[in-house]
Write a protein that holds these residues in place. Structure first.
Motif, PDB file in Angstrom:
ATOM      1  N   GLY A 119       8.027  32.946  17.089  1.00 23.65           N
ATOM      2  CA  GLY A 119       9.482  32.360  16.286  1.00 23.65           C
ATOM      3  C   GLY A 119       9.871  31.539  17.969  1.00 23.65           C
ATOM      4  N   ARG A 120       9.355  30.412  18.204  1.00 29.66           N
ATOM      5  CA  ARG A 120       9.112  29.439  18.919  1.00 29.66           C
ATOM      6  C   ARG A 120       8.605  28.261  18.495  1.00 29.66           C
ATOM      7  NH1 ARG A 120       7.917  29.231  25.421  1.00 29.66           N
ATOM      8  NH2 ARG A 120       9.459  27.833  25.225  1.00 29.66           N
ATOM      9  N   ARG A 121       9.570  27.345  18.777  1.00 27.33           N
ATOM     10  CA  ARG A 121       9.292  25.621  17.547  1.00 27.33           C
ATOM     11  C   ARG A 121       9.044  25.279  18.708  1.00 27.33           C
ATOM     12  NH1 ARG A 121      15.235  24.259  14.492  1.00 27.33           N
ATOM     13  NH2 ARG A 121      15.258  25.845  13.856  1.00 27.33           N
ATOM     14  N   LEU A 122       7.459  23.986  18.239  1.00 28.54           N
ATOM     15  CA  LEU A 122       6.634  23.155  19.364  1.00 28.54           C
ATOM     16  C   LEU A 122       7.259  21.572  19.136  1.00 28.54           C
ATOM     17  CD1 LEU A 122       4.200  23.258  21.098  1.00 28.54           C
ATOM     18  CD2 LEU A 122       3.460  22.327  18.385  1.00 28.54           C
ATOM     19  N   ASP A 123       8.222  20.928  20.015  1.00 26.16           N
ATOM     20  CA  ASP A 123       8.897  19.783  20.165  1.00 26.16           C
ATOM     21  C   ASP A 123       7.499  18.541  19.965  1.00 26.16           C
ATOM     22  OD1 ASP A 123       7.812  19.279  22.918  1.00 26.16           O
ATOM     23  OD2 ASP A 123       9.839  19.786  23.689  1.00 26.16           O
ATOM     24  N   THR A 152      10.769  18.929  15.144  1.00 29.60           N
ATOM     25  CA  THR A 152       9.855  19.814  15.527  1.00 29.60           C
ATOM     26  C   THR A 152       9.418  21.102  14.427  1.00 29.60           C
ATOM     27  OG1 THR A 152      11.778  21.804  14.732  1.00 29.60           O
ATOM     28  CG2 THR A 152      11.847  20.118  17.530  1.00 29.60           C
ATOM     29  N   LEU A 153       8.802  21.252  15.309  1.00 32.06           N
ATOM     30  CA  LEU A 153       7.188  22.177  14.055  1.00 32.06           C
ATOM     31  C   LEU A 153       7.806  23.402  14.497  1.00 32.06           C
ATOM     32  CD1 LEU A 153       4.105  20.335  15.496  1.00 32.06           C
ATOM     33  CD2 LEU A 153       5.846  19.660  13.387  1.00 32.06           C
ATOM     34  N   ALA A 154       7.694  24.781  13.312  1.00 29.66           N
ATOM     35  CA  ALA A 154       7.869  26.206  13.527  1.00 29.66           C
ATOM     36  C   ALA A 154       7.100  26.827  12.577  1.00 29.66           C
ATOM     37  CB  ALA A 154       9.316  26.108  13.124  1.00 29.66           C
ATOM     38  N   LEU A 155       7.106  28.278  13.179  1.00 29.85           N
ATOM     39  CA  LEU A 155       6.723  29.218  11.973  1.00 29.85           C
ATOM     40  C   LEU A 155       7.669  30.229  11.741  1.00 29.85           C
ATOM     41  CD1 LEU A 155       2.700  29.808  12.983  1.00 29.85           C
ATOM     42  CD2 LEU A 155       3.153  27.733  11.014  1.00 29.85           C
ATOM     43  N   PRO A 156       7.768  29.988  10.846  1.00 29.99           N
ATOM     44  CA  PRO A 156       9.131  31.302  11.012  1.00 29.99           C
ATOM     45  C   PRO A 156       9.486  32.036  10.226  1.00 29.99           C
ATOM     46  CG  PRO A 156       9.981  29.227   9.213  1.00 29.99           C
ATOM     47  CD  PRO A 156       8.476  29.085  10.173  1.00 29.99           C
ATOM     48  N   GLU A 157       7.858  32.508   9.409  1.00 31.78           N
ATOM     49  CA  GLU A 157       7.644  33.495   8.295  1.00 31.78           C
ATOM     50  C   GLU A 157       8.407  34.619   8.612  1.00 31.78           C
ATOM     51  OE1 GLU A 157       4.730  29.758   7.147  1.00 31.78           O
ATOM     52  OE2 GLU A 157       5.881  31.130   9.013  1.00 31.78           O
ATOM     53  N   ALA A 158       7.971  34.952   9.982  1.00 29.18           N
ATOM     54  CA  ALA A 158       7.969  36.634  10.717  1.00 29.18           C
ATOM     55  C   ALA A 158       9.721  36.851   9.951  1.00 29.18           C
ATOM     56  CB  ALA A 158       7.924  37.081  11.840  1.00 29.18           C
ATOM     57  N   GLN A 159      10.242  35.965  10.576  1.00 24.73           N
ATOM     58  CA  GLN A 159      12.175  36.196  10.828  1.00 24.73           C
ATOM     59  C   GLN A 159      12.251  36.134   8.908  1.00 24.73           C
ATOM     60  OE1 GLN A 159      13.193  35.725  13.549  1.00 24.73           O
ATOM     61  NE2 GLN A 159      10.776  35.619  14.526  1.00 24.73           N
ATOM     62  N   PRO A 164      -2.594  30.825  22.359  1.00 23.46           N
ATOM     63  CA  PRO A 164      -1.245  31.288  22.940  1.00 23.46           C
ATOM     64  C   PRO A 164      -0.403  30.256  21.972  1.00 23.46           C
ATOM     65  CG  PRO A 164      -2.979  31.142  24.765  1.00 23.46           C
ATOM     66  CD  PRO A 164      -3.553  29.998  23.891  1.00 23.46           C
ATOM     67  N   VAL A 165      -0.703  28.938  22.481  1.00 24.03           N
ATOM     68  CA  VAL A 165       0.713  28.391  21.314  1.00 24.03           C
ATOM     69  C   VAL A 165       0.979  28.650  19.920  1.00 24.03           C
ATOM     70  CG1 VAL A 165       1.146  25.825  20.858  1.00 24.03           C
ATOM     71  CG2 VAL A 165       0.311  26.457  23.436  1.00 24.03           C
ATOM     72  N   LEU A 166      -0.091  29.213  19.757  1.00 19.75           N
ATOM     73  CA  LEU A 166       0.251  29.622  18.041  1.00 19.75           C
ATOM     74  C   LEU A 166       0.642  31.375  17.733  1.00 19.75           C
ATOM     75  CD1 LEU A 166      -0.416  28.498  14.799  1.00 19.75           C
ATOM     76  CD2 LEU A 166      -2.588  29.793  15.329  1.00 19.75           C
ATOM     77  N   LYS A 167       0.815  31.067  18.860  1.00 25.71           N
ATOM     78  CA  LYS A 167       0.710  32.354  18.941  1.00 25.71           C
ATOM     79  C   LYS A 167       2.404  32.659  19.128  1.00 25.71           C
ATOM     80  CE  LYS A 167      -3.085  35.720  19.892  1.00 25.71           C
ATOM     81  NZ  LYS A 167      -3.833  36.426  20.982  1.00 25.71           N
ATOM     82  N   GLU A 168       2.870  31.488  20.114  1.00 23.10           N
ATOM     83  CA  GLU A 168       4.230  31.384  20.494  1.00 23.10           C
ATOM     84  C   GLU A 168       4.841  31.224  19.354  1.00 23.10           C
ATOM     85  OE1 GLU A 168       5.270  28.554  23.093  1.00 23.10           O
ATOM     86  OE2 GLU A 168       3.684  29.314  24.341  1.00 23.10           O
ATOM     87  N   MET A 169       4.530  30.545  18.408  1.00 19.63           N
ATOM     88  CA  MET A 169       5.035  30.072  17.266  1.00 19.63           C
ATOM     89  C   MET A 169       5.400  31.187  16.592  1.00 19.63           C
ATOM     90  SD  MET A 169       3.522  26.344  17.176  1.00 19.63           S
ATOM     91  CE  MET A 169       4.288  25.788  15.534  1.00 19.63           C
ATOM     92  N   ALA A 170       3.989  31.800  15.555  1.00 25.24           N
ATOM     93  CA  ALA A 170       4.152  32.766  14.812  1.00 25.24           C
ATOM     94  C   ALA A 170       4.245  33.915  15.407  1.00 25.24           C
ATOM     95  CB  ALA A 170       2.612  32.950  13.694  1.00 25.24           C
TER      96      ALA A 170
END
Length: 255
Positions: free
Chosen positions: A164-168, A128-135, A155-161
């Motif tokens: 915190g949603r992961r991209l499978d 999976t791919l994720a941008l968890p920095e905000a956490q 919208p997908v990048l915003k979901e992640m950043a």
């Protein structure tokens, strides 16, 4: 010893992240090694393709080692960590050789930004791919909000950043971010690299420059590199150099 290792097998080079105890998280030493290896690869006339891979089955790269950057002052964090990491990742992204990221496991934060620096990506189905920095109270700093914005829908990048949603792997492939999903991504990546065996190295390099100029990957440098390559092969350039050496007025043939 942990770090980023470079190995070359004929026309194929491998950049291997080797810090499995920390999920291949980047340290300052690893950034310096990646920088040095990119310089070595640029000087190589034999290497045609570079695989960016990692050891272990838990993560391709979990990003930046929090133990390394957490103690830094705001000034040190911005200058020595974010700017330096951005510079090194940019160097990989603009490497003249084609690059393939081999995502055998999860790529988070800086690990995803590293994968985004490569020309194409091959991914295992369970990764999976994720941008968890905000956490952890920070934001992506190594092109996660810039280069990734060119590679993924907003919208997908915003979901992640933001959320915190992961991209499978399946969705990443459907979005075009991943070239192929495979149980053995390394073997698939090696097969893709082997497809370059009959390609012209210079044509591949110029095509990469053209594409980068078109999508906004340092277009000024790419355009100047293309122009320099064109003029460098001209009779005018040869005459100009010869005239300078002979201390005479050049007589340019215009070819």
């Amino acid at each position: 010893m942990s770090g980023v290792h470079l190995s070359v097998e004929g026309a194929l080079a491998r950049l291997t992240l080797d810090n499995p105890a920390k999920l291949n998280a980047f340290t300052p030493a690893m950034l310096a090694q990646l920088d040095a290896h990119c310089a070595t690869l640029e000087r190589s006339a034999d290497v045609m393709c570079v695989l960016v891979q990692a050891t272990g089955d838990r993560a391709f790269c979990a990003g930046a080692d929090i133990a390394e950057w957490a103690p830094l002052s705001p000034f040190e964090f911005a200058r020595n960590w974010v700017r330096e990491g951005h510079r090194v990742f940019d160097r990989l992204a603009r490497l003249s050789k084609p690059t393939i990221a081999v995502l055998q496991a999860h790529a988070f934060g800086g690990g995803l930004e590293l994968a985004a620096c490569c020309d194409i990506r091959v991914m295992a189905p369970g990764a999976t791919l994720a941008l968890p920095e905000a956490q952890v109270g920070i934001v992506p700093g190594w092109s996660g909000t810039q280069r990734l914005a060119r590679l993924l829908p907003e919208p997908v990048l915003k979901e992640m950043a933001l959320f915190g949603r992961r991209l499978d792997a399946g969705r990443a492939h459907a979005l075009g971010f991943v070239a192929e999903v495979a149980d053995d991504p390394l073997t698939v990546a090696e097969g893709i690299a082997a497809g370059m065996a009959n390609a012209s190295p210079r044509a591949v390099e110029v095509a990469k420059y053209q594409i980068h100029a078109g999508v906004g990957e340092d277009p000024s440098a790419m355009i100047e590199a293309l122009g320099a390559g064109m003029i460098g092969a001209s009779a005018d350039k040869a005459e100009g150099v010869a005239a300078f050496a002979a201390k005479r007025k050049p007589e340019f043939p215009g070819t």
